[in-house]
Write an enzyme that holds these catalytic residues in place. Structure first.
Site: not given
Ligand code: URA
Ligand code: CA
Length: 432
Positions: A82, A187, A168, A183, A161
Site C-alpha cells: 500500500h 482497509k 473528518r 483508517s 471508515d
Molecule cells: N487515506 C486514508 O485512507 N485515510 C486517511 O485517513 C487518510 C488518507
C-alpha cells in the site's frame, strides 16, 4: 455505556478501552451515535492522540465493521502493498506482475483515484477490454490459476471508515496520525493479505509533508499491522517530485511496460525493487533483501515479469498486444513540448502542483463524478538534478486541446531551474 463519558475521557487525555472503542464504532456505524458527538470525539483524539493499543483497537473495530475478504483458499503467503499516495506513482502496475512472476500469489484490491491523478484501477482500465470488476470467486480462482488478479474495491468493506472519513473531512480532523493510520490499516487488513508492505511517501506531493510526521505514521501503521497479527514493514520514500517520468493513465501503463522490460525510469525501478524485495522476503521466497532483489532483477531480465503482465491482462479480458505495441493505448491529440526558459539544473519539480496540472488536462478527478481522459497527462524529460539547456524540452504535455497557456504557466511556476542541484534521495528509511 454513555458515549458522552467516552468523549470526556478522551478530552481529558485518558486512553480508551477496547470495549469503549468497540462501542463507539459499532454504534456509529449503525447510526445510534449522532455525527455531532462523534465530531467531538474526533477533535479530542486530534488533540490528545491515541496509544498504539488504542490505534490497534480502533483499526480492528473498523476492519470488522463490514465485510472482510477471505483469501485463505489461495495457496501461499499473500503479500499486499500500500502506498499513502503520490503523483505519477506507477508502482502497483509494475509490482503486481513482477512479484507474481516469482510464484508469489498477488490478490490485489485497488482504489479509484480521488487525488489529482487516476488510481491504479483507472490505469488498468486504459488497457482495451480490461475488466476491473470481478466476482469474489472469479478473483480467487484467477489468483489460484494465473498467480495474479487486480480488482477495484467492491463489497461493503470498512463502512465505519467511510462514514468517519467523510465526517473528518468536514470537521478539520483528517490530519491526525492515529486516525490516518487506523483508517488506512483497517482497509488493508479487511482486504485479507497475510503480510503488508507500506510505502509511506514524504514531501510536497504526499499526505505527510515532513520526515518527522512520515516516520510517525509509518511506525504507527507497522505497529498496528503487527499487533493484529499480520507481518508489516514500511519504507519512507520521496514524493517531493513526481515518481518516474509519466503522470497520466495510459502514459503510466506505458511506463510500467518499460519498467517491466528493464528500461523504466531509474527512480521508479529502484522503488519497485525496494518494495518488491520486502514483499519477496515476507512471502518467504528469499532469506535476505539482497537475494530477493536479485530474483526480481532476474525475472525482469529473462522476460518472465513482462510475460506475467500479459497473463494478467488476458485473464481479465484485456488486449495483451498493447504490451508489445504500446502505441495501441490511447494517444492524446496534441503532444506539446515545454521548453526550458533558461539553462541550468532542475532543482525542484513541485509534485502536488504538477499533479494538479495533470488533473486539469483531464488525467484525474476534481470530484467523484468526473470522467478521466485516459490519453492525457505529462511526460517529464528532466528530473531534479538534471542539467538542461535553454530551449530544451523539460516535459511533453499530452492534451486533448491546444489551448494550454494557463497549464504551461502553472508548470513553469512549479519547476525551478538553478545554477546547481543535487540528485534527491529516493528511499529514506526502512521500518520493520
Ligand atoms: N487515506 C486514508 O485512507 N485515510 C486517511 O485517513 C487518510 C488518507
Ligand atoms: Ca510515473
Amino acid at each position: 455505556m454513555r458515549f458522552v463519558d467516552i468523549i470526556e475521557k478522551k478530552r481529558d487525555g485518558h486512553a480508551l478501552t477496547t470495549e469503549e472503542i468497540q462501542f463507539f464504532i459499532t454504534n456509529y456505524t449503525n447510526g445510534t451515535i449522532p455525527d455531532y458527538q462523534v465530531s467531538a470525539l474526533l477533535m479530542a483524539i486530534y488533540y490528545q492522540g491515541m496509544t498504539s493499543k488504542e490505534c490497534a483497537d480502533l483499526t480492528s473495530a473498523m476492519m470488522y465493521s463490514g465485510d472482510t475478504v477471505d483469501l485463505s483458499s489461495i495457496k501461499g503467503i499473500k503479500v499486499d502493498k500500500h502506498s499513502t499516495g503520490g503523483v505519477g506513482d506507477t508502482t502497483t502496475l509494475v509490482l503486481a506482475p513482477l512479484v507474481a512472476a516469482l510464484d508469489i500469489p498477488v490478490a490485489k484490491m485497488s482504489g479509484r483515484g480521488l487525488g489529482h491523478t487516476g488510481g491504479t484501477t483507472d490505469k488498468f482500465e486504459t488497457i482495451p477490454g480490461f475488466k476491473i470488476e470481478l466476482g469474489k470467486q472469479e478473483f480467487i480462482d484467477q489468483v489460484n490459476q494465473k498467480g495474479v488478479a487486480v480488482i477495484g474495491q467492491s463489497g461493503n468493506l470498512t463502512p465505519a471508515d467511510k462514514k468517519l472519513y467523510s465526517l473528518r473531512d468536514v470537521t478539520g480532523t483528517v490530519n491526525s496520525i492515529p486516525l490516518i493510520a487506523s483508517s488506512i490499516m483497517s482497509k488493508k487488513l479487511a482486504a485479507g493479505a497475510d503480510a503488508i508492505v507500506l510505502d509511506v511517501k514524504t514531501g510536497d506531493g504526499a499526505l505527510m509533508k515532513t520526515m518527522e510526521d512520515s516516520e510517525k505514521l509509518a511506525h504507527e501503521m507497522v505497529n498496528i499491522g503487527n499487533q493484529i497479527g499480520r507481518r508489516t514493514m514500511a519504507i519512507i520514500s520521496d514524493m517531493s517530485q513526481p515518481l518516474g517520468f509519466a503522470i497520466g493513465n495510459a502514459l503510466e501503463v506505458k511506463e510500467a511496460i518499460d519498467t517491466l522490460n528493464g528500461h523504466g525510469p531509474a527512480d521508479l525501478t529502484e522503488l519497485v525493487l525496494t518494495l518488491g524485495s520486502q514483499m519477496v522476503v515476507l512471502a518467504n521466497k528469499a532469506k535476505t533483501l539482497d537475494e530477493a532483489r536479485e530474483k526480481l532483477q532476474e525475472v525482469i531480465k529473462n522476460g518472465k515479469a513482462i510475460e506475467k503482465f500479459k497473463t494478467l491482462i488476458e485473464a481479465q479480458g484485456g488486449d495483451s498486444s498493447v504490451v508489445d505495441h504500446p502505441e495501441k493505448l490511447a494517444n492524446a491529440r496534441y503532444q506539446i513540448d515545454l521548453p526550458a526558459q533558461k539553462a541550468g539544473y532542475v532543482s525542484r519539480i513541485i509534485a502536488d502542483q504538477i499533479g494538479i496540472a495533470a488533473m486539469q488536462l483531464g488525467a484525474g478527478r476534481a470530484t467523484k463524478e468526473d470522467i478521466i481522459d485516459p490519453a492525457v497527462g505529462i511526460v517529464l524529460h528532466k528530473k531534479v538534478g538534471d542539467k538542461v539547456a535553454e530551449g530544451e524540452a523539460l516535459l511533453t504535455i499530452h492534451a486533448s486541446s491546444d489551448q494550454l497557456d494557463a497549464i504551461k504557466q502553472k508548470l513553469y511556476d512549479n519547476i525551478e531551474i538553478s545554477d546547481s542541484a543535487k540528485q534527491p534521495q529516493l528511499i529514506f528509511k526502512v521500518i520493520t
